[in-house]
Design a protein around this motif. Structure first.
Motif, PDB file in Angstrom:
ATOM      1  N   GLN A  25       0.614  -1.123   0.088  1.00  0.00           N
ATOM      2  CA  GLN A  25      -0.118   0.053   0.043  1.00  0.00           C
ATOM      3  C   GLN A  25       0.983   1.188   0.052  1.00  0.00           C
ATOM      4  N   GLU A  26       1.902   1.462   0.360  1.00  0.00           N
ATOM      5  CA  GLU A  26       2.881   2.433   0.717  1.00  0.00           C
ATOM      6  C   GLU A  26       3.703   2.590  -0.778  1.00  0.00           C
ATOM      7  N   LEU A  27       3.737   1.766  -1.779  1.00  0.00           N
ATOM      8  CA  LEU A  27       4.683   1.773  -2.786  1.00  0.00           C
ATOM      9  C   LEU A  27       4.086   2.526  -3.748  1.00  0.00           C
ATOM     10  N   ASP A  28       4.741   2.997  -4.736  1.00  0.00           N
ATOM     11  CA  ASP A  28       4.312   3.577  -5.807  1.00  0.00           C
ATOM     12  C   ASP A  28       3.418   2.477  -6.700  1.00  0.00           C
ATOM     13  N   PRO A  72       6.931  -1.611 -11.234  1.00  0.00           N
ATOM     14  CA  PRO A  72       6.730  -3.210 -11.801  1.00  0.00           C
ATOM     15  C   PRO A  72       6.648  -3.993 -10.608  1.00  0.00           C
ATOM     16  N   VAL A  73       6.156  -5.192 -10.735  1.00  0.00           N
ATOM     17  CA  VAL A  73       6.054  -6.299  -9.754  1.00  0.00           C
ATOM     18  C   VAL A  73       6.619  -7.574 -10.551  1.00  0.00           C
TER      19      VAL A  73
END
Length: 70
Positions: A15-18, A22-23
């Motif tokens: 939730q805190e990530l941009d 890409p994952v």
């Protein structure tokens, strides 16, 4: 981190990530590769499954180090 990751655990970590970041999946510490994450989530038998969508390349050294995959 629990061995059995839940949707809640995963959401809290992400939730805190941009949201445009890409994952990739880090697969197999003995033969470390990065894999694309499939776009579809399937729920069966009380579990959510996210498919691998193919291999990208070797897992970068920095990621291997962070995962303690020497």
């Amino acid at each position: 981190m629990p061995q059995y990751l839940t949707v809640g655990h995963l959401l809290r970590q992400l939730q805190e990530l941009d949201p445009n970041l890409p994952v990739r999946l880090a697969i197999n510490p003995d033969f470390p590769f990065a894999h694309f994450v499939g776009a579809k989530v399937v729920v069966r038998d009380g579990k959510a499954y996210i498919a691998d969508d193919g291999q990208e390349d070797y897992l970068p050294v920095g990621a291997r180090d962070a995962l303690n995959w020497a």
